[in-house]
Design an enzyme around this catalytic site. Structure first.
Site, PDB file in Angstrom:
ATOM      1  N   ASP A  84     -15.211  24.716  11.846  1.00  0.00           N
ATOM      2  CA  ASP A  84     -15.013  24.554  13.278  1.00  0.00           C
ATOM      3  C   ASP A  84     -13.534  24.775  13.632  1.00  0.00           C
ATOM      4  O   ASP A  84     -13.198  25.493  14.583  1.00  0.00           O
ATOM      5  CB  ASP A  84     -15.493  23.147  13.662  1.00  0.00           C
ATOM      6  CG  ASP A  84     -15.228  22.839  15.107  1.00  0.00           C
ATOM      7  OD1 ASP A  84     -15.796  23.537  15.952  1.00  0.00           O
ATOM      8  OD2 ASP A  84     -14.444  21.907  15.393  1.00  0.00           O
TER       9      ASP A  84
ATOM     10  N   LYS B 197     -11.625  27.835  15.797  1.00  0.00           N
ATOM     11  CA  LYS B 197     -10.688  27.611  16.904  1.00  0.00           C
ATOM     12  C   LYS B 197      -9.367  28.335  16.651  1.00  0.00           C
ATOM     13  O   LYS B 197      -8.775  28.941  17.552  1.00  0.00           O
ATOM     14  CB  LYS B 197     -10.440  26.118  17.096  1.00  0.00           C
ATOM     15  CG  LYS B 197     -11.653  25.389  17.651  1.00  0.00           C
ATOM     16  CD  LYS B 197     -11.452  23.903  17.633  1.00  0.00           C
ATOM     17  CE  LYS B 197     -12.639  23.193  18.266  1.00  0.00           C
ATOM     18  NZ  LYS B 197     -12.693  21.779  17.943  1.00  0.00           N
TER      19      LYS B 197
END
Ligand code: ADP
Ligand code: ASP
Ligand code: MG
Length: 820
Positions: A678, A682
Site C-alpha cells: 500500500d 502511494k
C-alpha cells in the site's frame, strides 16, 4: 375580431373539443372570433401513412378502416356529450372523405405514383372534419357559428405541399365571406388553401399556425392566439429540458428565429404575416386557459440576454468547395437557386472567408434530391475539377441560441461554445444571423440533446449538476453517501445539484432516473437484480442525457480500475481513492491522462495519497509553477502509523493489527498494509506525479511480514497465525528503544529511487513523533529547501477519506464554473 388557432393536441378527443368550445364560448362575450383548426391529433399522420402504403402498392384498407373508426368514435362521443348537436354535416363529411380516399388511394396504388396535387387533397382532409365537428358543437352550445371553406378562401402560391400565403388575395375572399354571413364565430380549416387555379395546396406540415397567421393578417385581426398543449414558448422544448423557463414576451424576430431553428410550438412561417401588420400573437395553453401565455409582438423586450435555445435535427451538411468558387460571381446563388428549384429548404449557410467553400444544411430526407440538383447544376465544374466532389455529413443537428439582447452583450458566443465543449460536442459549422440575434452551431445529432441541456443549464438555470455513480459501498463509499445526503441543503444553497443516480457493489447496480433516495439506498440496492457493468452505466447516462457523469470508485478493485479508460472515453469523470489504476503499468497511467484530456474529463485521485490531506493537488500546483521534486520522506500509511505507534507503546503486533482492522484503519485484508504494498503504491503515485517514469516493480519494499508469511491463506487464518510474529517484533522494538530510537515505516524517494522500509529513527527525528494513524509527508523541492514542505494530519479513516473524495467530486465542476 381575433383569430384563435387550435392545434391537433387541443383536438385529440371529444373532451378536448369540448374544452376548446368552452374557451371559445367565453371569449365570444368580448370579441368576434375566427377559429382556425388543425386535424384531430394523429389524423394527418395517418393520412400520410395511407398514401405511403398505397404508393408502395400495399393494402391500405385496414388503416383506412382505423381512420373511419376514429372519426366515428369522435362523432359518437360528441353525440353523447352534446345531445343537442346536429352532427349530420360531420357524418356527411366522413362519408364523403371515405369515398374520396378509397378512390384516390386506389388510383395511387395502381399507378404506384402519387402526384403532389392529389397528396395535398388527401393530407388536408383531417382539418375539414375538425371544422364540421366543432361547428356542430359550438352551435349546440348556443354559439352562433358558421363554417368557412379554407380551400376556396385562403389563397396561396407555390408548391402544392408547401405553399406560400397570398395575403392580398386572401384578404378579399375572407373579408367577403365574413361580411357576407353574420356569426359570433367563424370556423375554418388550417393547413389547407388553394392556388390561383383553385387547386388545393397545403401550407407545410404543422402549417395550421401559419394558416392562423394568414387569416389574422387577411382580416387584420386584433390578435392571433395559437392554442396548444404548453403554457407558452419556453426557453427550450419543455419536453426535453425539465426546468425550461416560460418566456412571457418575445419580439417577432426572436420568435421567428426560435421557430426557424426548431421550436415546434410555432410554425416558422407564422410570424411573417403577423409582423407585417403588427398583429400581436399569443401562445396559450388549452389545458390551462388561465395562464397568461407568451406574447409575441414588436416590443419583445424582457431583460433576458438569451431568450431561448432551439434545435433542429435530421439534417445533412453539404459542402461545395473547389477553386471554381473563388472570385467567381454567382456561384453561391447558383447553389441556392438549384436548391430552391428542387423545393429544398436550406437551414443554415456558412461560407469560408477564403471563398473556397460554402456549407449549408438541408433536411436529411431531401439529401438525395439535393445532391442530384447540385450534380446537374455543376456538372461541368465537377468534370473540369473547378469543384471538388461534394462533401456530405449526415445525421447532423443545429443548436441555436436566440435573443435580441445578445446584440448588446459580449461573451455570449464564447459561453455558447464553451458550453458545447463542456457537453463534449464537436462543432462542425457555425453561423450567426446578421442582426446578431441568433447564433447557431451544426453538431452531430447524437449530441444534440446533451448540447441543449448544457447550454440551458449555463444560460438559464445556472445550477450546475453533478451526476454521481458510486461503485463500492464499503466503509468509504457508505460514508460518502451519508456526507452527500447531509450536504444536500448546503449545496442547494450554493446552487449546485449533486445527484446520485447509481450505486453499485461488485455484483449489482441500483439506478434511478430521478436520483436515488440516499436514506434508503441499502435496502434498495440489496433488492436490485441489475448486474453492474460499464455498459449499463453508460447506457443509463446517455438515455438520461446526463452531462456531468462522475464515476466514483470506492473499491480497491483492479478490475474496476482497469475500466477507467473506457469510462473516461465514454464521457465520465473518474474520482477515486483506489490506487490500482495509478500504479498499474506506466502506459496505462499515461493513457488515462491522455483520455481525460481528449474527452475534457477530470481524473481525480487526491485521496490515494494521504487520504484527505491535500497532497496531490499541492504537488501538482508546485510542479505547474516550475518546481521540481528533489527528495521525499514520509509516513504514508495511516494503518502502519497507528500500528507502529502502538507497538512502541508495548502492544503486540497481532493485537494491534486486530485493533486497527476493527477500527477500519487497515485495508479489508491487513496484509495489503503489512506487506508494504500500500505504501509502495502511494510512493509510486507521488513519484509519477513528480514526473518519474517508474513501475511498481521498481519500488524497493521491505515488508513488515517475513517473506512468504501466511501468504496464501484466508484473512481469518492469517489473523490467527499473526501471533507467531509477536515475540520477534517485541524483541526488535526493545532493541531499538535501547538505542534511544523508534521504529517507523517510511517511504522515501531519493535520487530517483523509491524505497519503503522499516527504519529506526532517532527520537528527535521529525517523523519519530508521527503515530496514532497520522501521516506526515516531507517534500523536498527546489523551492522548498533546505526546509521541506511538510503536510501532517490524519491519513486514514472513513470520514476524512470520504470528505476528500467528496471534494474531488465537487472539483469536476471547475469546467462549468469557467463557463459561468
Ligand atoms: P399543436 O398540436 O398545438 O400544434 P405542437 O406539438 O405542434 O402542438 O407544438 C407544441 C409542442 O412544441 C409542445 O408540446 C412542445 O413539446 C414543443 N416545443 C418545442 N420547443 C418549444 C418551446 N421552445 N416552447 C414550447 N414548446 C416547445
Ligand atoms: N394537421 C397538419 C399537420 O399535422 C397541420 C397542423 O397540425 O398544423 O401537419
Ligand atoms: Mg403545431
Amino acid at each position: 375580431m381575433r383569430v384563435l388557432k387550435f392545434g391537433g393536441s387541443s383536438l385529440a378527443s371529444v373532451q378536448r373539443f369540448a374544452e376548446v368550445a368552452q374557451i371559445v364560448r367565453q371569449l365570444t362575450s368580448i370579441d368576434r372570433i375566427c377559429l382556425v383548426l388543425s386535424a384531430p391529433q394523429g389524423v394527418t399522420n395517418t393520412l400520410v401513412e395511407l398514401t405511403d402504403i398505397a404508393y408502395l402498392g400495399s393494402d391500405f384498407s385496414p388503416l383506412l378502416q382505423q381512420l373511419h373508426q376514429r372519426y366515428q368514435q369522435l362523432t359518437e362521443d360528441a353525440a353523447q356529450c352534446f345531445p343537442a348537436a346536429q352532427l349530420d354535416q360531420a357524418r356527411l363529411v366522413i362519408a364523403h372523405q371515405l369515398t374520396q380516399l378509397q378512390a384516390q388511394l386506389t388510383g395511387v396504388q395502381l399507378l404506384r405514383h402519387c402526384p403532389d396535387h392529389i397528396k395535398a387533397q388527401i393530407l388536408g382532409l383531417g382539418e375539414q372534419f375538425s371544422v364540421a365537428l366543432m361547428t356542430a358543437l359550438l352551435n349546440a352550445n348556443q354559439v352562433q357559428t358558421v363554417a368557412l371553406d379554407a380551400v376556396t378562401l385562403v389563397k396561396s402560391s407555390g408548391d402544392y405541399l408547401n405553399a406560400t400565403a397570398d395575403v392580398a388575395a386572401s384578404e378579399q375572399t375572407l373579408s367577403q365571406a365574413i361580411t357576407g354571413q353574420s356569426a359570433q364565430v367563424y370556423v375554418i380549416a388550417g393547413f389547407v388553401s388553394s392556388n390561383a387555379q383553385g387547386e388545393t395546396c397545403l401550407l407545410g406540415r404543422n402549417g395550421s399556425d401559419y394558416s392562423g397567421a394568414i387569416v389574422a393578417a387577411s382580416i387584420r385581426a386584433s390578435a392571433c392566439e395559437i392554442w396548444t398543449d404548453v403554457d407558452g414558448v419556453y426557453s427550450a422544448d419543455p419536453r426535453q429540458v425539465k426546468n425550461a423557463k416560460l418566456i412571457d414576451k418575445l419580439s417577432y424576430d426572436e420568435a421567428m428565429e426560435l421557430s426557424y431553428f426548431g421550436a415546434k410550438v410555432l410554425h416558422p412561417k407564422t410570424i411573417g404575416p403577423l409582423a407585417r401588420y403588427n398583429i400581436p400573437c399569443f401562445i396559450k395553453n388549452t389545458l390551462n386557459p388561465a395562464a397568461p401565455g407568451t406574447c409575441i409582438d414588436n416590443n419583445g423586450e424582457g431583460d433576458a440576454l438569451v431568450k431561448g435555445i432551439s434545435s433542429l435535427e435530421h439534417l445533412s451538411l453539404i459542402t461545395v468547395s473547389g477553386p471554381g468558387l473563388k472570385g467567381v460571381v454567382g456561384m453561391a446563388s447558383r447553389v441556392f437557386a438549384s436548391m430552391a428549384r428542387s423545393q429544398i429548404s436550406v437551414s443554415l449557410i456558412t461560407q469560408s472567408s477564403s471563398e473556397f467553400s460554402i456549407s449549408f444544411c438541408v433536411p436529411q430526407l431531401h439529401l438525395t434530391a439535393a445532391k442530384k440538383a447540385l450534380q446537374q447544376e455543376f456538372e461541368l465544374e465537377l468534370q473540369t475539377g473547378l469543384l471538388r466532389p461534394f462533401s456530405i455529413l449526415s445525421d447532423m443537428a443545429i443548436v441555436s441560441l436566440v435573443g435580441d439582447g445578445m446584440r448588446q452583450h459580449r461573451g455570449v458566443a464564447a459561453k455558447f461554445f464553451a458550453s458545447l465543449a463542456q457537453a463534449r460536442v464537436n462543432v462542425v459549422a457555425i453561423a450567426q444571423d446578421s442582426s446578431e440575434r441568433s447564433i447557431s452551431a451544426v453538431i452531430e445529432q447524437t449530441a444534440c440533446k446533451n448540447a441543449v441541456k448544457v447550454c440551458h443549464e449555463n444560460f438559464f438555470s445556472h445550477i450546475p449538476s453533478i451526476d454521481v455513480f458510486l461503485v463500492g459501498c464499503g466503509v468509504v463509499g457508505s460514508e460518502l453517501l451519508a456526507q452527500i445526503q447531509r450536504q444536500q441543503a448546503f449545496l442547494h444553497s450554493r446552487q449546485v445539484k449533486v445527484t446520485v443516480y447509481g450505486i453499485a457493489n461488485s455484483k449489482v447496480v441500483l439506478l434511478n432516473n430521478d436520483g436515488i433516495d440516499l436514506q434508503h439506498w441499502q435496502q434498495q440496492l440489496s433488492s436490485s437484480s441489475q448486474a453492474f457493468s460499464l455498459a449499463t452505466l453508460n447506457q443509463f447516462a446517455q438515455q438520461q442525457h446526463l452531462t456531468n457523469p462522475v464515476l466514483v470508485d470506492c473499491t480497491s478493485s483492479e478490475q474496476v480500475a482497469s475500466q477507467y479508460a473506457d469510462f473516461l472515453a465514454a464521457g465520465f469523470h473518474v474520482v477515486t481513492p483506489n490506487k490500482k489504476a495509478n500504479t498499474a503499468s506506466f502506459a496505462y497511467y499515461q493513457k488515462l491522462r491522455l483520455l481525460a484530456q481528449q474527452h475534457r474529463r477530470r481524473f481525480l485521485y487526491e485521496t490515494t495519497v494521504g487520504a484527505g490531506l491535500p497532497v496531490i493537488d499541492t504537488l501538482q500546483g508546485l510542479l505547474n509553477a516550475g518546481d521540481e521534486l528533489l527528495a521525499f520522506e514520509g509516513i504514508l500509511s495511516g494503518s502502519l502509523s497507528y500500528i507502529f505507534g502502538e507497538l512502541e507503546a508495548g502492544v503486540s503486533l497481532s493485537d494491534v493489527t486486530q485493533k486497527a482492522k476493527a477500527l477500519g484503519f487497515t485495508e479489508p485484508d491487513p496484509r495489503d498494509d503489512l506487506s508494504g504494498m500500500d505504501v509502495a503504491r502511494k510512493l509510486l503515485i507521488l513519484a509519477r506525479e513528480a514526473g518519474m517514469t517508474l513501475e511498481l516493480s521498481d519500488v524497493e519494499v521491505e515488508s513488515v511480514l517475513p517473506a512468504g508469511f501466511a501468504a496464501d491463506v484466508s484473512i481469518s487464518d492469517f489473523m490467527a497465525k499473526l501471533p507467531q510474529l509477536d515475540a520477534a517484533f517485541s524483541q526488535r522494538i526493545s532493541a531499538t528503544k535501547a538505542e534511544g530510537k523508534v521504529l517507523r515505516y517510511i517511504g522515501e524517494i531519493v535520487d530517483g529511487k523509491c524505497k519503503v522500509a522499516i527504519k529506526a529513527l532517532a527520537a528527535d527525528h521529525p517523523l519519530a513523533k508521527v503515530k496514532d494513524g497520522e501521516n506526515a509527508l516531507a517534500i523536498h523541492t527546489r523551492y522548498y529547501q533546505p526546509i521541506p514542505f511538510v503536510l501532517r494530519g490524519y491519513g486514514a479513516g472513513a470520514a476524512v477519506t470520504s470528505a476528500g473524495v467528496f471534494s474531488d467530486i465537487m472539483r469536476t465542476l471547475s469546467w462549468q464554473q469557467q463557463v459561468e
